[in-house]
Each structure stands twice: as structure tokens, then as C-alpha cells.
Write an enzyme that holds these catalytic residues in place. Structure first.
Site, mmCIF file in Angstrom:
data_model
loop_
_atom_site.group_PDB
_atom_site.id
_atom_site.type_symbol
_atom_site.label_atom_id
_atom_site.label_comp_id
_atom_site.label_asym_id
_atom_site.label_seq_id
_atom_site.Cartn_x
_atom_site.Cartn_y
_atom_site.Cartn_z
ATOM 1 C CG HIS A 225 -42.159 52.886 -18.359
ATOM 2 N ND1 HIS A 225 -43.333 53.235 -18.802
ATOM 3 C CD2 HIS A 225 -41.847 51.385 -17.713
ATOM 4 C CE1 HIS A 225 -44.603 52.142 -19.373
ATOM 5 N NE2 HIS A 225 -43.891 51.014 -18.739
ATOM 6 C CE1 TYR B 155 -43.474 54.132 -14.721
ATOM 7 C CE2 TYR B 155 -43.183 55.393 -12.697
ATOM 8 C CZ TYR B 155 -43.297 55.794 -14.435
ATOM 9 O OH TYR B 155 -43.546 56.165 -15.484
ATOM 10 C CG HIS C 196 -45.330 52.756 -22.086
ATOM 11 N ND1 HIS C 196 -45.130 54.210 -21.530
ATOM 12 C CD2 HIS C 196 -45.468 52.616 -23.086
ATOM 13 C CE1 HIS C 196 -46.341 54.539 -21.192
ATOM 14 N NE2 HIS C 196 -46.799 53.900 -22.460
ATOM 15 C CE LYS D 82 -45.257 58.701 -32.858
ATOM 16 N NZ LYS D 82 -45.313 57.453 -34.034
#
Ligand SMILES: [Zn+2]
Length: 147
Positions: free
Chosen positions: A10, A37, A113, A133
């Protein structure tokens, strides 16, 4: 021991200068009991472990129980647009960390992700906070396929 199927990469979608504590405060603001995380890498490449691997972090809805989540601080430009602004130090630390994790969980797939998030309404419009996205704003599958 949890069965780890995926290691998600991420970005925090925050200022690159944000500190680990800033990011933790963000989780708290979201009302999250667990961090988003397991590992967080700041702009100088320092890796902070926020949660033991045995714990479940809040990285990808629907996949958290079988995943490890790793993030670099940054991922947006001054206007809030997604950008891969990883520093050389972050790139180095990210690669090292993923190498270690992949050795520990050889069956787990390393991916971004965005590689798993559905385009919910199929119109390209997504919640800005999740950036499903874009996150992590580079092609993690491609970059780490040699690990
Ligand atoms: Zn993400």
C-alpha cells in the site's frame, strides 16, 4: 499461526513527510481498533512494525484475516493525485522487507492493493480515502515478481 495467502503493498495516500505517529493518529480517527498495516516505511526508509504478523490489520476489506499489509508513507502529490513518489530509501526498504516476508510465507502472493479491489460501480469513481484504483500507485506485482 495465521494462513497468509497474500502480502499487500500500500501507500498511505498521505503527505510523504507524515510520521508514523501521524499515520497511527489517522487510524485512530477512523475508529480502527487495529492498525491499517503491519509494517510502515517512512520517507527515510525506516521500517516500523505496527502489529505482530499474527494479528489482523485493516488493509484490504474482506482479505485481512489471510494477509500481511505493508505500506510506504506517501503516494499522493501536492494536489492529492496518486503518484509513485517513493524515495530510493523507501524502495530499498520495501524490497528488503518483502524479501523477508516472502521467505517467511513462500506461498503468499505479493500484490498491490489495487490488484484486488473491485471497481465497485464499474465507473472508475472510488472513495478517495481508499484509492482502490491506485494504491500503491505502482505495479507491485511486476516490480516484485522476482522475489
Ligand atoms: Zn491500500
Amino acid at each position: 499461526m495465521r494462513n497468509i495467502e497474500r502480502i499487500f503493498v500500500h501507500c498511505t495516500a498521505s503527505r510523504q513527510s507524515a510520521t508514523v505517529n501521524d499515520i497511527k493518529a489517522e487510524f485512530k480517527k477512523n475508529g480502527w481498533k487495529n492498525p491499517g498495516y503491519h509494517y510502515l516505511i517512512d520517507k527515510s526508509g525506516v521500517i516500523s512494525q505496527l502489529l505482530d504478523d499474527s494479528g489482523v490489520s485493516n488493509g484490504v476489506k474482506g482479505y485481512n484475516s489471510t494477509s500481511i499489509n505493508v505500506a510506504y508513507i506517501g503516494g499522493i502529490d501536492d494536489t492529492g493525485k496518486g503518484v509513485d513518489n517513493r524515495t530510493e530509501e523507501q524502495k530499498k526498504s520495501l524490497r528488503n522487507l518483502l524479501k523477508i516476508l516472502h521467505k517467511k510465507y513462500p506461498d503468499a502472493e505479493i500484490m498491490g492493493h489495487r490488484d484486488i479491489s473491485p471497481d465497485q460501480n464499474n465507473n472508475g469513481i472510488v472513495d478517495s480515502w481508499e484509492r482502490i484504483k491506485e494504491c500503491p500507485c505502482f505495479n507491485a506485482k511486476e516490480e516484485y515478481k522476482d522475489l
